[in-house]
Write a protein that holds these residues in place. Structure first.
Motif, PDB file in Angstrom:
ATOM      1  N   ASP A 283       0.879  -1.260  -0.062  1.00  6.57           N
ATOM      2  CA  ASP A 283      -0.068  -0.058   0.063  1.00  6.57           C
ATOM      3  C   ASP A 283       1.029   1.453  -0.042  1.00  6.57           C
ATOM      4  OD1 ASP A 283      -2.333  -1.225   0.001  1.00  6.57           O
ATOM      5  OD2 ASP A 283      -2.218  -1.997   2.055  1.00  6.57           O
ATOM      6  N   PRO A 291      -6.645   3.873   1.586  1.00  2.00           N
ATOM      7  CA  PRO A 291      -8.084   4.080   1.201  1.00  2.00           C
ATOM      8  C   PRO A 291      -8.941   4.263   2.617  1.00  2.00           C
ATOM      9  CG  PRO A 291      -7.323   2.515  -0.108  1.00  2.00           C
ATOM     10  CD  PRO A 291      -6.055   2.547   0.903  1.00  2.00           C
ATOM     11  N   PRO A 297      -5.768  -3.220   1.940  1.00  4.30           N
ATOM     12  CA  PRO A 297      -5.647  -3.866   0.598  1.00  4.30           C
ATOM     13  C   PRO A 297      -4.577  -4.852   0.123  1.00  4.30           C
ATOM     14  CG  PRO A 297      -6.314  -1.617   0.319  1.00  4.30           C
ATOM     15  CD  PRO A 297      -5.891  -1.846   1.712  1.00  4.30           C
ATOM     16  N   SER A 424      -5.197   3.411  -5.528  1.00  7.74           N
ATOM     17  CA  SER A 424      -6.923   3.048  -5.177  1.00  7.74           C
ATOM     18  C   SER A 424      -7.236   4.619  -5.509  1.00  7.74           C
ATOM     19  CB  SER A 424      -6.751   3.067  -3.565  1.00  7.74           C
ATOM     20  OG  SER A 424      -8.217   3.157  -3.205  1.00  7.74           O
ATOM     21  N   SER A 426     -10.203   5.374  -4.257  1.00  7.10           N
ATOM     22  CA  SER A 426     -10.864   5.616  -3.022  1.00  7.10           C
ATOM     23  C   SER A 426     -10.101   6.524  -2.036  1.00  7.10           C
ATOM     24  CB  SER A 426     -11.511   4.339  -2.423  1.00  7.10           C
ATOM     25  OG  SER A 426     -10.468   3.715  -1.910  1.00  7.10           O
TER      26      SER A 426
END
Length: 516
Positions: A283, A291, A297, A424, A426
């Motif tokens: 990440d 996120p 994730p 991401s 988001s």
């Protein structure tokens, strides 16, 4: 035709002697671990002496203890070999799994014939030297780095950017952001979450208590009560007994080759442990660019991709070892795989975790692989999965081992199935300077040595825009409420504004006093 990579030897070494004149440097510990791993092949002394000269690949997990200029070259010189491949990793707890995965791939491709992957720490001895006010023994490898800078935690670079402005970025600060975020997402109270974490780590302590290699073996294992209760011994750093314990002297090593070369060497098949494959990604390096604060994730994607790359499903795994520098890592892994973290049907740690077994710097998961190989040889299961974690819940790598070759007959994965890093859509917009009505997304609190709250950290969202910001507590009332174990701060509203002191910080107030 692709080769089939296997582990043929594993080794670990521990030095519990803290007398300064008996301090063994990481290089010596690694050489001992490699020697044990070579002996573990079952070959004769003469055959092992000959085998050393045929090592053509040496990968080393970077040590925290001593700033060697070229540790792989030093190991090669001591082993009497001239490898075509040498590498010393960056700092990250993922590196043992990642480097074994990459060595196995080179073997499968015919680029490497006999590989060694090793790592080790002598942080306990270094700390003993510092406490005694003396230098390490003169036989330690000379380095150019000033002694005052030798022991500088590898996490010191993690506080940067807007994190540094708010004095946040260390693991003991960032992992609790996710622990708090996940707790709130699951609807747990602060006390219920603390009890769960204490139960989890007490069960890990019982595993370490049966593991002779564990740093504190054979001392009485910590209990749910001692782990969960804040005290002068168990200071409020998550608390302390839920943190990695790195002051150890430990080293580990594995030896890899192909099945064809193992046959040529005459290594018995009951020594063979198949490396089925791996996967890894990361990440964002910046925690404020994740996120959310209730998932990883990278963990989810790495677990799924690692299993798929090996042709396995969750049900095919007989034993897991989840990295456990803080409870949030095994919790996220268990939740993703649908495992009961407190009453798992299969082991979720083989060592006992980085608190009870010992953190071993970047090298913890090397020991997970060595003990997993021994358990697979002993018939305790057929396949196992190691999840290695690094950074501040940043880097992840999975490696699967088995006592049997792949059931689908496929060759070793040609590449890591995941991208180097995940992006991401988001992730919210980040406002370095924020002002207005806001809500707490997650938080943590620094405590002093007397367990008194000293600095509050808030990751919040501006109500008008949804933009994310970082802030420190704005007043004593806000700090007290953030530190309370009776009130849930996440979701609470307040006001954020820039500090008037000009240091670039934002300040968050739960009582609205920031407008004054």
């Amino acid at each position: 035709m692709a080769e089939t990579p296997i582990l043929i030897g594993v080794g670990d070494i521990i030095n519990r002697n803290l007398a300064v004149h008996h301090a063994a440097e990481p290089l010596e510990l690694m050489l001992n671990a490699i020697s044990i791993a070579l002996q573990d092949t079952g070959l004769s002394s003469q055959a092992i002496a000959n085998l050393k000269t045929k090592i053509d690949s040496i990968d080393v997990i970077r040590t925290w203890t001593w700033p060697y200029p070229d540790l792989p070259a030093l190991l090669a010189e001591k082993l009497g070999t001239k490898p075509s491949h040498t590498f010393c990793s960056p700092h990250a707890g993922t590196q043992p799994a990642k480097l074994v995965d990459e060595a196995a791939r080179r073997i499968a491709n015919g680029e490497t014939r006999l590989a060694v992957v090793t790592g080790g720490e002598a942080l306990a001895s270094l700390a003993a030297c510092a406490k005694a006010g003396v230098m390490p023994p003169p036989n330690w490898t000379p380095v150019d780095t000033p002694v005052t800078q030798v022991f500088a935690p590898s996490t010191s670079e993690m506080a940067k950017g807007i994190g540094a402005k708010h004095t946040i970025g260390a693991p003991i600060q960032v992992y609790p952001l996710f622990e708090n975020g996940l707790r709130a997402q699951r609807g747990q109270s602060i006390e219920d979450n603390n009890t769960e974490s204490a139960k989890l780590y007490a069960s890990f302590a019982q595993v370490a208590n049966k593991t002779p290699l564990a740093w504190n073996f054979p001392k009485t294992a910590e209990t749910e009560e001692t782990i969960g209760r804040v005290s002068s011994r168990n200071r409020m750093i998550n608390p302390l007994l839920m943190n990695a314990f790195n002051t150890v002297n430990l080293a580990g090593a594995v030896v890899l080759t192909s099945t064809s070369y193992a046959r040529e060497l005459g290594i018995a098949q009951d020594k063979w442990i198949y490396v089925l494959g791996g996967a890894g990604t990361q990440d964002s390096d910046n925690f404020w660019e994740r996120p959310n604060f209730y998932s990883s994730p990278a963990i989810s994607r790495t677990l799924d991709a690692g299993l798929e790359a090996c042709g396995l499903g969750k049900k095919d795994i007989d034993m897991f070892d989840f990295y456990s520098c803080f409870p949030i890592v095994p919790k996220l892994a268990c939740l993703h795989l649908g495992l009961d973290m407190l009453k798992p049907e299969k082991p979720i740690t083989l060592l006992g975790g980085l608190t009870s077994f010992g953190g071993a710097g970047n090298n913890y998961s090397m020991h997970a692989m060595t003990i997993m190989a021994k358990k697979l040889r002993a018939g305790d299961g057929t396949s196992g999965l190691v999840l290695a974690n690094g950074g501040v819940l940043t880097y992840q790598h999975v490696l699967c081992l088995s006592s049997r070759p792949r059931a689908d007959g496929r060759s070793y994965p040609a590449r890591n199935p995941l991208p180097p890093s995940l992006s991401s859509d988001s992730v919210p917009v980040i406002d370095e300077t924020a002002e207005g009505e806001a809500m707490i997304e997650t938080y943590t609190v620094d405590f002093d040595r007397k367990n008194v709250p000293s600095l509050g950290h808030v990751v919040g969202r501006l109500k008008i825009s949804g933009h994310r910001f970082i802030a420190n507590h704005g007043d004593a009332t806000t700090l007290k409420r953030l530190a309370s174990r009776a009130e849930e701060p996440i979701g609470k509203s307040g006001y954020v504004r820039p500090s008037t002191q000009g240091e670039g910080r934002n300040l968050f107030f739960l009582n609205g006093g920031a407008r004054l």
